[in-house]
Design a protein around this motif. Structure first.
Motif, mmCIF file in Angstrom:
data_model
loop_
_atom_site.group_PDB
_atom_site.id
_atom_site.type_symbol
_atom_site.label_atom_id
_atom_site.label_comp_id
_atom_site.label_asym_id
_atom_site.label_seq_id
_atom_site.Cartn_x
_atom_site.Cartn_y
_atom_site.Cartn_z
ATOM 1 N N VAL A 78 -23.839 -33.323 -54.526
ATOM 2 C CA VAL A 78 -22.978 -34.415 -54.406
ATOM 3 C C VAL A 78 -22.858 -34.839 -52.866
ATOM 4 N N LEU A 79 -22.986 -36.156 -52.675
ATOM 5 C CA LEU A 79 -22.706 -36.954 -51.385
ATOM 6 C C LEU A 79 -21.435 -37.533 -51.525
ATOM 7 N N MET A 80 -20.421 -37.298 -50.585
ATOM 8 C CA MET A 80 -19.183 -37.630 -50.368
ATOM 9 C C MET A 80 -19.241 -38.985 -49.672
ATOM 10 N N ILE A 81 -18.311 -40.068 -50.071
ATOM 11 C CA ILE A 81 -18.128 -41.130 -49.407
ATOM 12 C C ILE A 81 -16.890 -41.191 -48.710
ATOM 13 N N SER A 82 -16.756 -41.287 -47.299
ATOM 14 C CA SER A 82 -15.513 -40.920 -46.514
ATOM 15 C C SER A 82 -15.281 -41.867 -45.508
ATOM 16 N N THR A 83 -14.029 -41.928 -45.036
ATOM 17 C CA THR A 83 -13.398 -43.025 -44.353
ATOM 18 C C THR A 83 -13.504 -42.172 -42.963
ATOM 19 N N LEU A 84 -13.632 -43.003 -41.809
ATOM 20 C CA LEU A 84 -13.688 -42.426 -40.406
ATOM 21 C C LEU A 84 -12.236 -42.297 -40.163
ATOM 22 N N GLU A 86 -8.551 -39.607 -39.534
ATOM 23 C CA GLU A 86 -8.100 -38.417 -39.470
ATOM 24 C C GLU A 86 -8.101 -37.668 -40.892
ATOM 25 N N GLN A 87 -7.470 -38.581 -41.692
ATOM 26 C CA GLN A 87 -6.999 -37.954 -43.201
ATOM 27 C C GLN A 87 -8.410 -37.796 -43.935
ATOM 28 N N GLY A 88 -9.382 -38.776 -43.584
ATOM 29 C CA GLY A 88 -10.546 -38.849 -44.321
ATOM 30 C C GLY A 88 -11.448 -37.798 -43.965
ATOM 31 N N ALA A 89 -11.365 -37.451 -42.723
ATOM 32 C CA ALA A 89 -12.036 -36.394 -42.171
ATOM 33 C C ALA A 89 -11.656 -35.009 -42.623
ATOM 34 N N ASP A 90 -10.193 -34.887 -42.669
ATOM 35 C CA ASP A 90 -9.591 -33.564 -43.137
ATOM 36 C C ASP A 90 -10.281 -33.528 -44.697
ATOM 37 N N ALA A 91 -10.052 -34.598 -45.447
ATOM 38 C CA ALA A 91 -10.605 -34.420 -46.902
ATOM 39 C C ALA A 91 -12.060 -33.909 -46.998
ATOM 40 N N THR A 92 -12.973 -34.560 -46.158
ATOM 41 C CA THR A 92 -14.253 -34.562 -46.011
ATOM 42 C C THR A 92 -14.727 -32.990 -45.814
ATOM 43 N N SER A 95 -14.067 -31.150 -48.868
ATOM 44 C CA SER A 95 -15.237 -31.361 -49.851
ATOM 45 C C SER A 95 -16.233 -30.527 -49.646
ATOM 46 N N LEU A 96 -16.580 -30.327 -48.399
ATOM 47 C CA LEU A 96 -17.785 -29.612 -47.938
ATOM 48 C C LEU A 96 -17.568 -28.150 -48.145
ATOM 49 N N GLU A 97 -16.214 -27.715 -48.224
ATOM 50 C CA GLU A 97 -16.132 -26.395 -48.633
ATOM 51 C C GLU A 97 -15.955 -26.112 -50.209
ATOM 52 N N LEU A 98 -15.918 -27.273 -50.968
ATOM 53 C CA LEU A 98 -15.585 -27.165 -52.367
ATOM 54 C C LEU A 98 -17.338 -27.303 -52.923
ATOM 55 N N GLY A 99 -18.025 -27.511 -51.939
ATOM 56 C CA GLY A 99 -19.700 -27.661 -52.437
ATOM 57 C C GLY A 99 -20.343 -28.717 -52.213
ATOM 58 N N PRO A 105 -20.221 -41.521 -44.256
ATOM 59 C CA PRO A 105 -18.924 -42.363 -43.713
ATOM 60 C C PRO A 105 -19.247 -43.823 -44.224
ATOM 61 N N LYS A 106 -17.805 -44.368 -44.598
ATOM 62 C CA LYS A 106 -17.730 -45.831 -44.984
ATOM 63 C C LYS A 106 -17.735 -46.488 -43.548
#
Length: 349
Positions: A78-84, A86-92, A95-99, A105-106
């Motif tokens: 899975v490749l996540m699509i993430s916003t740049l 702070e909130q997007g970074a924390d979620a990203t 997501s890497l911890e989840l696998g 980055p968007k």
């Protein structure tokens, strides 16, 4: 072999742009585009994609919840699509911890122009993800006990370089290191906001103190310093101390921060008091620097192929003769601790 890609994003514009990029790539095949997790769940079963691009911020069921369920039931790259943000970074980072294998980055402003400029990166990351080895996720985040270490002094510095798959590899290594472990400098390829979130997350999970590196700060035992996402991390000597110098120069080995820059700095300033390892990652960054380090008498090692998400950077270092040994990820912390004991403590305080 054609790589089957499923796009999951609630934005019709993003779905359309990603679809167009995938369709234009000869080795990729768009097998579907889902607007939410419910549709995506059925598509995964029906289409059996090789890679999924997944938006973190979706209605009904968010991307993290979907990812968690997917990696427990049917591990898929899975490749996540993430916003740049702070909130997007924390979620990203989560997501890497989840696998998730990696993230894209968007763009902040003109979405069409931004994604068009990212086309090469997106296609490259999809191809790398297709070759990766996702693992079935278990409940919770395992935390091994720190390996005991009796070390005093500030002579030895440990350097760690990583890229794709590196956030989890670094976490697993640092979580087993003693709070008495020597000062550790780390370069992981990721954007600025993300390195700050990454350092904060590690600090909450590790016995060592972990922080984003700051220009001019003194390097101290028991602390790990993450290179900011837009600066090279180098080491300078200031009297009896080692200090961090952040460099805003051009890309080196295709990256800023660059592992090569950090390793070259360690070779020049710290020399045979260095212990260095290169973990999972795409490309060759760090290989030349590892060769330079080895020539000074530093202890050098790399993660082995079997435990790497992507065996790129470690392979390059091994092929160039820059490493003395390779270790599986679950043995790396012990290998580093043994190397510290072999080097012994110094007297610089």
């Amino acid at each position: 072999m054609t790589i089957k890609v499923l796009v999951v994003d609630d934005s019709a514009l993003i779905r359309s742009l990603l679809a167009e990029i995938i369709k234009q790539a000869p080795e990729l095949e768009l097998v579907g585009a889902a607007p939410d997790a419910y549709v995506a769940k059925d598509m995964v079963k029906e289409l059996n994609p090789d890679v999924i691009t997944l938006d973190i911020e979706m209605p009904k069921v968010d991307g993290l919840t979907f990812l968690d369920r997917l990696m427990k039931a049917r591990p898929t790259p899975v490749l996540m699509i993430s916003t740049l943000t702070e909130q997007g970074a924390d979620a990203t980072i989560r997501s890497l911890e989840l696998g998730a294998i990696d993230f894209i980055p968007k763009p902040k402003l003109n979405v069409a122009k931004g994604l068009s400029e990212y086309q090469q990166e997106i296609v490259s990351k999809i191809k790398v993800a297709a070759k990766s080895k996702p693992k079935k996720r278990s409940e919770g985040l395992s935390r091994a006990k720190a390996i005991p270490l009796s070390y005093k002094g500030t002579e030895t510095i440990v350097g760690i370089g990583a890229s794709t798959g590196g956030t989890e590899a670094i976490r697993q290594v640092l979580q087993q290191l003693s709070p008495a472990f020597p000062a550790t400098v780390i370069t992981q390829h990721m954007p600025p906001t993300f390195t700050k979130s990454f350092a904060a997350r590690l600090d909450s999970l590790c016995d060592m103190r972990v922080k984003e590196a700051e220009d001019g700060e003194r390097i101290l035992p028991g602390s790990a310093y993450i290179a900011p996402g837009d600066k090279h991390l180098t080491i300078v000597k200031s009297g009896a101390d080692y200090r961090i110098r952040l460099d805003d120069g051009p890309l080196v080995s295709g990256h800023k921060p660059s592992v090569d820059v950090m390793f070259d700095s360690l070779a020049k300033v710290v020399g045979n008091n260095t212990i260095a390892t290169i973990l999972t990652g795409m490309g060759k960054d760090g290989a030349k620097g590892m060769v330079n380090l080895k020539s000074t008498g530093a202890i050098t090692m790399a993660q082995d192929e079997a435990s790497c998400v992507v065996y790129g950077m470690p392979k390059a270092a091994v092929d160039m003769g820059g490493t003395e040994d390779t270790y599986s990820l679950d043995k790396m912390s012990q290998a580093l601790t043994t190397a510290v004991e072999k080097k012994g403590g110094g007297t610089r305080l």
